[in-house]
Design a protein around this motif. Structure first.
Motif: not given
Length: 299
Positions: A120, A124-125, A128, A264, A270, A273-274, A277
């Protein structure tokens, strides 16, 4: 405002090729910020040639001159001199699906891309970064109409040996290969050195699952005029990882333990993390800096 500054700067180029000492003023007059080198390094560290062709220049070649962190973390060459052709699956039509596929194809490789991340975080990376490049590409289009690739601005932006862009990519490479190496944790540094000394590579069994935080504390909220800049002068990045690890841990000490605040692994996490980001989305001045670099390097 940035467009006006750039237009003025283009018209005031000096006749001789600029020296490294002249470049900070030339870039500043063109609207480039103090954070140019670390911002550029963050944006290009995982760039693939396919991404360059999609977001910036469709006919870019493999000899593109944009340094990136080697995705193979077990390789001796930690930084590649050119953004590589990664082998995206062209049967997919969107860049998001192509990037997702690349992560999934390598999801069980412990020495690929980043260390100890779950899938995950890796997804995400890449998503992003795709969003970041999309934002930069908007600035790139405006700059392409204004900036002369033969200008002094471009001469300074592309001088990666002297403007610290290459140094910051090397800095990132060590952070990615050895999470926590710049934290000041001497025990962790010795573990990495021992692993390299005995086997020539870091064993996963000696790593801790840390949920890697890939923002490296570099975002648009930092005041680069007041923040501590790394001292690269005592480091010879031509040396091997084993030869450099101790010096890197001391000279590039920044307190970064290489760990995200939360794993995560749930919808609740999340949320953190959201927001993280969103925080590292940089902003217009950073997009401009990076777009100037990309245009100058590719044209």
């Amino acid at each position: 405002m940035i467009t006006i500054i750039l237009l003025l700067a283009v018209g005031t180029a000096i006749m001789a090729a600029p020296s490294p000492d002249q470049c900070p003023r030339i870039l500043a007059d063109a609207g480039v910020t103090e954070g140019f080198a670390p911002l550029v390094a963050h944006a290009i560290h995982s760039l693939a040639l396919e991404d360059i062709r999609y977001f910036f220049k469709s006919d870019a070649t493999e000899d593109n001159g944009i340094p990136t962190v080697n995705m193979d973390l077990s390789a001796e060459e930690r930084v590649l001199p050119n953004a590589p052709l990664m082998g995206y699956d062209d049967d997919f039509s969107t860049i998001g699906m192509k990037s997702f596929d690349m992560v999934m194809r390598n999801m069980n490789r412990t020495n690929w891309g980043s260390r100890n991340d779950n899938v995950l975080v890796r997804v995400t990376h890449v998503l992003h970064m795709a969003e970041l490049w999309n934002k930069i590409s908007e600035s790139y289009k405006n700059i392409a109409r204004l900036l002369d690739p033969k200008s002094d601005i471009c001469a300074c932006a592309t001088d990666i040996e002297n403007n610290d862009v290459l140094n910051y990519v090397q800095y990132l490479a060590f952070k990615i290969r050895y999470p926590g190496i710049t934290s000041g944790n001497a025990t962790l540094t010795e573990r990495y050195i021992t692993a390299l000394s005995s086997e020539g590579r870091t064993k996963r069994s000696m790593d801790e699952p840390v949920g890697y935080d890939y923002d490296f504390c570099w975002d648009g909220s930092l005041d680069y005029e007041k923040s501590r800049k790394p001292n690269f002068r005592k480091l010879d990045f031509d040396l091997s990882d084993l030869e450099l690890l101790k010096n890197v841990s001391e000279e590039l000490l920044d307190g970064d333990d290489g760990k995200a605040a939360v794993q995560l692994d749930s919808d609740a996490h999340w949320d953190w993390w959201r927001n993280m980001v969103k925080r590292i989305s940089m902003g217009d001045s950073a997009y401009y800096d990076i777009a100037v670099f990309m245009f100058c390097m590719l044209n």
